[in-house]
Design a protein around this motif. Structure first.
Motif, mmCIF file in Angstrom:
data_model
loop_
_atom_site.group_PDB
_atom_site.id
_atom_site.type_symbol
_atom_site.label_atom_id
_atom_site.label_comp_id
_atom_site.label_asym_id
_atom_site.label_seq_id
_atom_site.Cartn_x
_atom_site.Cartn_y
_atom_site.Cartn_z
ATOM 1 N N ASP A 137 5.094 2.862 4.991
ATOM 2 C CA ASP A 137 5.118 4.038 5.849
ATOM 3 C C ASP A 137 3.953 3.934 6.839
ATOM 4 O OD1 ASP A 137 2.808 4.844 4.499
ATOM 5 O OD2 ASP A 137 3.891 6.211 3.170
ATOM 6 N N TYR A 138 3.570 5.031 7.455
ATOM 7 C CA TYR A 138 2.544 4.976 8.501
ATOM 8 C C TYR A 138 1.122 4.965 7.949
ATOM 9 C CZ TYR A 138 5.924 5.683 12.284
ATOM 10 O OH TYR A 138 6.948 5.529 13.182
ATOM 11 N N ASN A 139 0.994 5.063 6.657
ATOM 12 C CA ASN A 139 -0.315 5.018 6.012
ATOM 13 C C ASN A 139 -0.344 3.858 5.018
ATOM 14 O OD1 ASN A 139 -1.464 7.517 7.159
ATOM 15 N ND2 ASN A 139 0.167 8.513 5.990
ATOM 16 N N LYS A 140 -1.498 3.225 4.889
ATOM 17 C CA LYS A 140 -1.654 2.089 3.972
ATOM 18 C C LYS A 140 -0.609 1.015 4.261
ATOM 19 C CE LYS A 140 -3.599 4.952 0.282
ATOM 20 N NZ LYS A 140 -3.492 5.372 -1.152
ATOM 21 N N GLN A 141 -0.661 0.487 5.481
ATOM 22 C CA GLN A 141 0.356 -0.458 5.946
ATOM 23 C C GLN A 141 -0.056 -1.892 5.602
ATOM 24 O OE1 GLN A 141 -1.660 1.573 7.856
ATOM 25 N NE2 GLN A 141 -0.616 2.061 9.757
ATOM 26 N N TRP A 142 0.002 -2.216 4.339
ATOM 27 C CA TRP A 142 -0.322 -3.576 3.917
ATOM 28 C C TRP A 142 0.605 -4.024 2.785
ATOM 29 C CZ3 TRP A 142 -1.540 -3.882 -1.212
ATOM 30 C CH2 TRP A 142 -2.097 -2.757 -1.833
ATOM 31 N N ILE A 143 0.823 -5.344 2.740
ATOM 32 C CA ILE A 143 1.636 -5.980 1.700
ATOM 33 C C ILE A 143 0.871 -7.215 1.230
ATOM 34 C CG2 ILE A 143 3.778 -7.233 1.198
ATOM 35 C CD1 ILE A 143 5.169 -5.496 3.281
ATOM 36 N N TYR B 43 8.847 -3.265 14.219
ATOM 37 C CA TYR B 43 7.708 -2.911 13.372
ATOM 38 C C TYR B 43 6.989 -4.111 12.753
ATOM 39 C CZ TYR B 43 9.272 1.879 13.878
ATOM 40 O OH TYR B 43 9.641 3.086 14.396
ATOM 41 N N TYR B 44 6.961 -5.214 13.489
ATOM 42 C CA TYR B 44 6.057 -6.307 13.112
ATOM 43 C C TYR B 44 5.229 -6.650 14.335
ATOM 44 C CZ TYR B 44 4.104 -10.718 11.604
ATOM 45 O OH TYR B 44 3.216 -11.733 11.289
ATOM 46 N N ALA B 45 4.063 -6.024 14.428
ATOM 47 C CA ALA B 45 3.153 -6.214 15.552
ATOM 48 C C ALA B 45 1.771 -5.738 15.109
ATOM 49 C CB ALA B 45 3.621 -5.438 16.776
ATOM 50 N N LYS B 46 0.756 -6.147 15.851
ATOM 51 C CA LYS B 46 -0.631 -5.742 15.543
ATOM 52 C C LYS B 46 -0.919 -5.884 14.044
ATOM 53 C CE LYS B 46 -1.070 -2.538 19.430
ATOM 54 N NZ LYS B 46 -1.385 -1.152 19.857
ATOM 55 N N ALA C 60 4.278 1.775 10.942
ATOM 56 C CA ALA C 60 4.807 1.077 9.769
ATOM 57 C C ALA C 60 4.792 -0.436 9.968
ATOM 58 C CB ALA C 60 6.230 1.549 9.486
ATOM 59 N N LEU C 61 4.702 -1.147 8.853
ATOM 60 C CA LEU C 61 4.813 -2.605 8.820
ATOM 61 C C LEU C 61 6.123 -2.961 8.143
ATOM 62 C CD1 LEU C 61 3.776 -5.546 8.976
ATOM 63 C CD2 LEU C 61 2.574 -5.119 6.809
ATOM 64 N N CYS C 62 7.012 -3.654 8.867
ATOM 65 C CA CYS C 62 8.329 -4.016 8.333
ATOM 66 C C CYS C 62 8.568 -5.515 8.493
ATOM 67 C CB CYS C 62 9.450 -3.254 9.041
ATOM 68 S SG CYS C 62 9.333 -1.456 8.931
ATOM 69 N N LEU C 63 9.075 -6.142 7.461
ATOM 70 C CA LEU C 63 9.436 -7.547 7.513
ATOM 71 C C LEU C 63 10.477 -7.841 6.448
ATOM 72 C CD1 LEU C 63 6.834 -9.658 5.639
ATOM 73 C CD2 LEU C 63 6.229 -7.345 6.315
ATOM 74 N N CYS C 64 11.140 -8.998 6.600
ATOM 75 C CA CYS C 64 12.184 -9.373 5.649
ATOM 76 C C CYS C 64 11.753 -10.495 4.715
ATOM 77 C CB CYS C 64 13.456 -9.794 6.384
ATOM 78 S SG CYS C 64 14.384 -8.389 7.067
ATOM 79 N N GLY D 61 0.810 -1.207 0.000
ATOM 80 C CA GLY D 61 0.000 0.000 0.000
ATOM 81 C C GLY D 61 0.842 1.254 0.000
ATOM 82 N N SER D 62 2.054 1.167 0.574
ATOM 83 C CA SER D 62 2.993 2.282 0.613
ATOM 84 C C SER D 62 4.382 1.717 0.834
ATOM 85 C CB SER D 62 2.625 3.259 1.738
ATOM 86 O OG SER D 62 2.636 2.593 2.998
ATOM 87 N N THR D 63 5.382 2.531 0.587
ATOM 88 C CA THR D 63 6.769 2.100 0.777
ATOM 89 C C THR D 63 7.551 3.214 1.456
ATOM 90 O OG1 THR D 63 6.695 0.732 -1.216
ATOM 91 C CG2 THR D 63 8.874 1.278 -0.349
ATOM 92 N N TRP D 64 8.221 2.872 2.547
ATOM 93 C CA TRP D 64 9.046 3.849 3.234
ATOM 94 C C TRP D 64 10.206 4.247 2.334
ATOM 95 C CZ3 TRP D 64 7.606 5.877 7.890
ATOM 96 C CH2 TRP D 64 8.512 6.757 8.486
ATOM 97 N N ASN D 65 10.544 5.508 2.335
ATOM 98 C CA ASN D 65 11.603 6.028 1.464
ATOM 99 C C ASN D 65 12.919 5.264 1.672
ATOM 100 O OD1 ASN D 65 12.776 7.829 -0.413
ATOM 101 N ND2 ASN D 65 13.650 9.019 1.258
ATOM 102 N N GLY D 66 13.493 4.784 0.568
ATOM 103 C CA GLY D 66 14.763 4.080 0.625
ATOM 104 C C GLY D 66 14.651 2.573 0.682
ATOM 105 N N TYR D 67 13.425 2.044 0.750
ATOM 106 C CA TYR D 67 13.202 0.608 0.802
ATOM 107 C C TYR D 67 12.738 0.083 -0.565
ATOM 108 C CZ TYR D 67 13.705 0.737 5.854
ATOM 109 O OH TYR D 67 14.206 0.890 7.125
#
Length: 257
Positions: free
Chosen positions: A160-166, A191-194, A246-250, A131-137
């Motif tokens: 980023d903090y908006n549209k946190q879906w993959i 940043y992997y919770a909830k 934010a939603l972050c994962l590897c 839904g969104s991508t943090w700058n630099g990722y």
């Protein structure tokens, strides 16, 4: 004509020199034709550029054929899958591979990682969007490329903090039994919770059913693996963070055992 001892020595030197030249040619061809590949992931080149070498060994001055010398060192190291030369050093290399790509078969006499029939990551290299991508990722997210060699968190994925879906598109509806998420590390570890995991045939978290959830606690360690056993059929797998963070994962892997 009888060949004296000096003649025997000369012939021996000539034979050994010829063998070394031939061996160097074979090793060079081996490298240039990429037959040292012992993995089958498309991101191998990018991973090679950032994966730390198993060891970096200086090539001694007496080694007239560096490729032959490095090839020998690689053959002595059971973990070495291929080698590279950088300046006056041998870099013995390997790659970390995603689970499901660690079975070994022999192809034309070479060890090659292949996909075992008993376990296959259905998300591997499938279409994915965020839904969104943090700058630099990476955009699209890099979580399905099979590369497990990370040296910095920006090689993983973050919204980023908006549209946190993959969402990953498996391209067909499949009976799923297991979803595996590898969290991030460094500053992104928390940043992997909830996060709800949705599976269905629309590709939207607003309509596809929730099949598993990550609670509100952050991962307790870097690159922590979370396995969710499910029994559901669907084409799309979506991770959706439910708060304003934010939603972050590897890595995101999907299996049908």
């Amino acid at each position: 004509m009888v060949c004296g001892s000096w003649c025997v020595v000369v012939r021996w030197v000539m034979v050994m020199t010829l063998l070394l030249v031939l061996y160097q040619h074979l090793v060079t061809a081996h490298v240039s034709s990429e037959t040292f590949r012992k993995f089958t992931i498309n991101s191998s080149l990018a991973a090679l550029q950032r994966c730390p070498a198993l060891s970096v060994l200086e090539i001694p001055g007496y080694a007239q054929l560096p490729r032959v010398f490095c090839s020998h060192l690689c053959s002595l190291n059971s973990a070495c899958r291929f080698f590279s030369l950088e300046g006056g050093n041998c870099l013995l290399q390997t790659l970390k591979l995603t689970p499901g790509y660690d079975a070994v078969s022999v192809i034309s006499g070479l060890d090659s990682y292949t996909v075992p029939s008993t376990e296959y990551d259905l998300a591997f290299l499938k279409p994915i969007q965020a839904g969104s991508t943090w700058n630099g990722y990476p955009n699209p997210p890099s979580v399905v490329n099979g590369d497990m060699c990370w040296t910095k968190s920006t090689q993983c994925s973050c919204t980023d903090y908006n549209k946190q879906w993959i969402t990953v598109d498996l391209l067909t509806s499949v009976n799923l039994t297991r979803i595996v998420v590898t969290s991030s590390f460094d500053v992104d570890q928390e940043y992997y919770a909830k996060t709800d995991i949705h599976v269905g045939n629309t590709g939207s978290y607003t309509t596809d059913a929730i099949v598993a959830s990550k609670d509100g606690t952050s991962p307790s360690m870097p690159l922590e693996t979370f396995t969710y056993n499910v029994a559901v059929k669907g084409r799309y797998v979506t991770l959706h963070r439910t708060d304003n963070t934010a939603l972050c994962l590897c890595s995101l892997q999907v299996f049908s055992d």
